[in-house]
Design an enzyme around this catalytic site. Structure first.
Site, PDB file in Angstrom:
ATOM      1  CG  ASP A   7       4.997   1.369   0.071  1.00  0.00           C
ATOM      2  OD1 ASP A   7       4.815   1.207  -1.240  1.00  0.00           O
ATOM      3  OD2 ASP A   7       5.624   1.590   1.256  1.00  0.00           O
ATOM      4  NE  ARG A   8       4.570  -7.452  -1.138  1.00  0.00           N
ATOM      5  CZ  ARG A   8       5.307  -7.841  -1.372  1.00  0.00           C
ATOM      6  NH1 ARG A   8       4.383  -9.367  -2.246  1.00  0.00           N
ATOM      7  NH2 ARG A   8       6.586  -8.052  -1.858  1.00  0.00           N
TER       8      ARG A   8
END
Length: 366
Positions: A44-45
């Site tokens: 995930d970012r």
């Protein structure tokens, strides 16, 4: 003659927080001047840590590499839940902090083989469209439980409310008995799990079992199969974990709870700033390249087989595979995959079939 070079490589790479996995791939692709770069599992970012990059022909190893187990360190923030179960989402629920005793009691229920419902905001696809994209468009998605496996789950540290926990007891070495009735703002977990596992879902489910709610505020992937974050290109660019110092002024007592450090290379990063990889050099990436040899095959759970030099050309040209080509193969169970080598070169990936062998991939040509 085919040689392992940057066009065909396996590279442990350290993704920074604030950068999507796709953006990290794009930067590495530009830096190396190659077209084909893949990875073995999205981060995930908001998360940082290990991405295992597959460059060139070795992108064909993705089906094998994505099945490797993974390890994470995660900070679970109690009392608040976001729609994405991470720091980037909107707050959808608030609750009281749970006691440390309830958190400890819940953890054994999340080890071993468990059924887990993935987050709605995920890369899982429905009708070819990511679930997260459908949710953002206002569509309803029905996430079904999947069987996953948790090999190890440890509490590395927790942050207690100073209003309930005496300052004289705070700090390293605090007895667990002193903590059990104390409400905790957050815990830091070490998780070693199978592929397909969502740490964000784990945070949601642990909190629910404790009568609270939560989201993952920080997440770092520390290991994929036998590959450690410490081996990764760009690991020095990751922020260090200073949660105790940063939160001591916020009314929290931060301390370890006696769990031995897991076999990983660092704690959870507190920075969410994207450093990118503009200052990462080709030399650093090449230094991190993992040799695709017999030892590599064994480490990722594949059989290694050796082809006689005079048959290597036939293999590379896709001729029907014959048993007489091999110097050694090991066991020959139907469905078993093997990496094929000849004179130090990794030629491809094959699969044992009931009536012989079939090609999964050819990595290089003459």
């Amino acid at each position: 003659m085919c040689r392992l070079s940057m066009p065909d490589a396996i590279v442990p790479f350290a993704k920074v927080s604030g950068l999507t996995s796709f953006a990290a791939l794009a930067q590495v692709r530009r830096l190396l001047g190659v077209k084909k770069v893949g990875h073995t599992g999205t981060l995930d970012r908001f998360a940082d840590g290990l991405l295992l990059l597959l460059v060139g022909g070795f992108t064909k190893l993705a089906p094998v590499m994505t099945r490797l187990e993974k390890s994470y360190e995660a900070r679970i923030q109690f009392g608040v839940q976001t729609d994405t179960l991470d720091p980037e989402g909107a707050v959808v629920r608030c609750s009281l902090f749970p006691t440390f005793a309830r958190v400890r009691a819940a953890l054994p229920h999340f080890t071993g083989s468990i059924d887990q419902v993935p987050p709605e905001y995920s890369a899982l696809k429905f009708g070819g469209v990511r679930a997260s994209d459908r949710v953002r468009r206002g569509e309803a998605v029905c996430m079904k439980a999947r069987r996953v496996f948790v090999f190890d789950l440890q509490v590395l540290g927790c942050e207690a409310d100073l209003g309930e926990f005496k300052k004289t007891q705070a700090g390293r070495g605090a007895a667990i008995a002193d903590l059990d009735l104390t409400r905790v703002r957050a815990v830091t977990l070490y998780v070693r799990c199978s592929a397909g596992f969502y740490v964000r879902a784990l945070a949601r489910d642990i909190a629910a079992a404790c009568g609270s709610c939560a989201y993952v505020s920080h997440l770092r992937r520390t290991r994929i199969g036998p590959f450690d974050l410490a081996q990764a290109a760009g690991v020095s660019r990751l922020g260090s974990w200073t949660w105790g110092k940063e939160r001591a002024s916020c009314g929290a007592a931060c301390f370890d709870v006696g769990a031995p450090p897991p076999p990983s290379s660092g704690g959870v990063a507190t920075d969410s700033v994207s450093f990118g990889c503009e200052d990462l050099t080709v030399r650093e990436i090449k230094q991190a390249v993992v040799s695709c040899d017999v030892d590599f095959a064994n480490r990722i759970g594949l059989t290694a087989c050796s082809v006689h030099a005079q048959y290597a050309s036939r293999f590379l040209h896709g001729e029907r595979i014959r048993a007489c080509w091999f110097q050694s193969f090991g066991t020959r169970r139907p469905g078993e995959r093997a990496l094929v080598f000849s004179e130090g070169r990794c030629l491809g990936l094959i699969r044992k079939a009931a009536n012989g062998f079939s090609y999964d991939a050819v990595f290089c040509t003459e």
